[in-house]
Design a protein around this motif. Structure first.
Motif: not given
Length: 555
Positions: A24-41, A236-243
């Protein structure tokens, strides 16, 4: 951004949930390549413990913008031991993606998730994963029937099925489009009113506390003041998480997850915030079993106390307690995986080498015969793409031992690690609360099927095989005893020896020292330890020294 869609991703462990999050992250453009659980990526399982164990242990928030909406993806843990975190996320989402692996079907944990989603009136998109396997069609009707059977509402408008493969990117685009088209139905913002809930807390590398607040109504702004227990705390510090990045924000509107940073801990997970006043709502606890946490290294108890206090702020279900009388620290855990994660967390983040002891609800068995079990792929009853042979045999050493006779060049290290973890997990907290000791387990043979096999196949098959071997072997049951040395004065010896039978204490040795001192060596059943210690304190006041030497299991 007021138009925010919160999407939770849920599954049983090894169903492919994190791999789907990657796709889903690749489809959304958050990252370019699908990582692997067994490779820790993977982007979701990004801390050292998650990479090492290959499972999600805390919810990860990932966000992207699409079609004028901010979409928050919440990748939740799949293991039951971390279900309290899952329950908190279910309470704030608009739509759920429930991942079910076609080879493992609907598990008891899957049913638990469906029940929780339904009780919160959440629409469910069911992604049936691993449909790249040639035999998946035979399993589909069984899976759907199981889901309909455990779905009390029978509301098909809130239950959608998609068949696909996260690893092979099958029907990911279809799932993605369905999600981003979901409508946000929260209604108009109520003026001059704020309602939020603390859903998560974590400490960053600098020791600052990040508090995640889901905003049901109103908006949160920089310099707003939140009041808890009559104490005013300015934002004092306020954030929103994007990508996967924290973005500075001046104001955050309803439907979003705001992140506040502070260098003091002002809030607790589960706190409700109404009109900027924090109400200390008590979170729902899942009772497990209490474990003592003891230092093995040279750190101080104060360091351990502070570390346990901090992790219990991040996860209240630990229910951290300090017993001043026995000078012992304990937490509430839900299983062996939970124990391993806490131990690794204390080691990696705080540099503390600890032992987690005394699982109070377990019973112990010692296997007394040797057995061998071979299970082949496509064999009747084996629904996994894996073939392996396991051998068990008793040993004199109390600690269990796993040995692999299979070359890592033939079966990858991540696959062998999955087998070992599954076997040790069962032996440490097996079926019906039993654990097994004095056992040597050998992986004597295994076959790998390229493009089809996953570590999850071997993990689940290994668990079923070791369960079969242990449940069908001869054994006898053991009880846990704490061995001790007691330094006291001779004046108390007569009353002590007349009363120890009440606590089922076994005296094994007595040594006379110079003067009026004696040393008594013995063993007390774990269940009687506290009452025995209080008895000693009552008759001897502070005129004794009690020292634990080791724990042993006796027939």
């Amino acid at each position: 951004m007021n138009n925010t869609l919160n999407v939770g991703i849920f599954a049983n462990v090894d169903a492919g949930k994190t791999t789907l999050t990657e796709a889903i992250c690749v489809e959304a453009g958050i990252k370019q390549v699908t990582g692997r659980v067994d490779k820790g990526t993977t982007i979701a399982d990004n801390n050292q413990i998650e990479k090492e164990k290959g499972i999600t242990i805390t919810t990860t928030l990932l966000s992207f913008e699409k079609n004028g909406k901010l979409i928050n993806i919440l990748d939740t843990p799949g293991h039951y031991d971390f279900f309290p975190d899952v329950m908190r996320i279910i309470s704030i989402i608009d739509v759920a993606i429930l991942v079910i692996a076609v080879d493992s079907g609907v598990t008891p944990h899957t049913k638990r998730i469906i029940k929780s989603l339904r009780s919160n009136d959440v629409k469910i998109i069911i992604f049936i994963n691993k449909c790249d396997r040639i035999d998946y069609l035979s399993m589909l009707s069984t899976i759907k029937n199981e889901i309909y059977k455990c779905d009390n509402q029978k509301d098909e408008s809130k239950l959608v099925f998609i068949e696909g493969s996260a690893l092979k990117n099958k029907n990911i685009a279809t799932l993605f489009e369905m999600v981003v088209k979901e409508e946000v139905t929260r209604g108009q913002r109520v003026p001059d009113y704020f309602h939020g809930k603390v859903i998560k807390q974590e400490f960053d590398e600098m020791g600052a506390c990040l508090t995640y607040i889901y905003i049901y109504e109103g908006k949160l702004q920089i310099n707003d003041v939140l009041i808890k227990n009559k104490k005013k705390n300015k934002i004092k510090f306020l954030y929103l998480k994007v990508k996967d990045q924290l973005i500075n924000a001046k104001a955050i509107d309803k439907g979003n997850i705001a992140i506040i940073k502070s260098y003091e801990t002002h809030y607790s997970v589960g706190d409700e915030i109404k009109n900027y006043e924090v109400i200390g709502a008590k979170p729902t606890f899942i009772e497990g079993y209490r474990c003592k946490v003891k230092l093995k290294g040279c750190a101080t108890k104060n360091q351990l106390y502070r570390a346990l206090l901090e992790i219990s702020i991040e996860e209240p279900n630990y229910q951290f307690e300090y017993d001043e009388l026995l000078d012992e620290m304990s937490i509430n855990l839900l299983g062996k995986t939970h124990e391993d994660v806490v131990r690794l967390h204390l080691f990696y983040k705080y540099g503390l080498d600890v032992a987690i002891l005394e699982n109070s609800n377990i019973k112990v068995r010692r296997i007394v015969d040797s057995k061998l079990l071979f299970v082949k792929v496509n064999q009747k009853g084996n629904k996994y793409a894996a073939t392996m042979e396991l051998k068990i045999e008793p040993q004199s050493n109390e600690d269990n031992l796993f040995i692999s006779a299979v070359s890592k060049g033939y079966l990858r290290n991540s696959y062998q690690k999955a087998i070992e973890e599954s076997i040790i997990s069962f032996l440490s907290c097996g079926k019906n609360g039993y654990i097994y000791t004095h056992l040597k387990v050998t992986l004597t043979y295994a076959e790998y099927y390229s493009g089809v096999s996953t570590p999850g196949d071997y993990r689940r098959l290994a668990y079923e095989m070791i369960e079969n071997l242990c449940e069908t072997s001869k054994y006898y049951e053991l009880s846990e005893y704490e061995c001790f040395e007691l330094l006291s004065v001779k004046n108390y010896s007569s009353i002590l020896f007349n009363q120890v039978h009440l606590f089922k204490v076994e005296i094994v040795d007595l040594q006379n020292l110079t003067g009026d001192k004696i040393v008594i060596k013995g063993a007390v059943p774990k269940d009687f330890k506290r009452s025995f210690y209080l008895f000693l304190k009552d008759i001897m006041k502070d005129d004794f020294l009690y020292k634990k030497t080791k724990t042993k299991w006796l027939r």
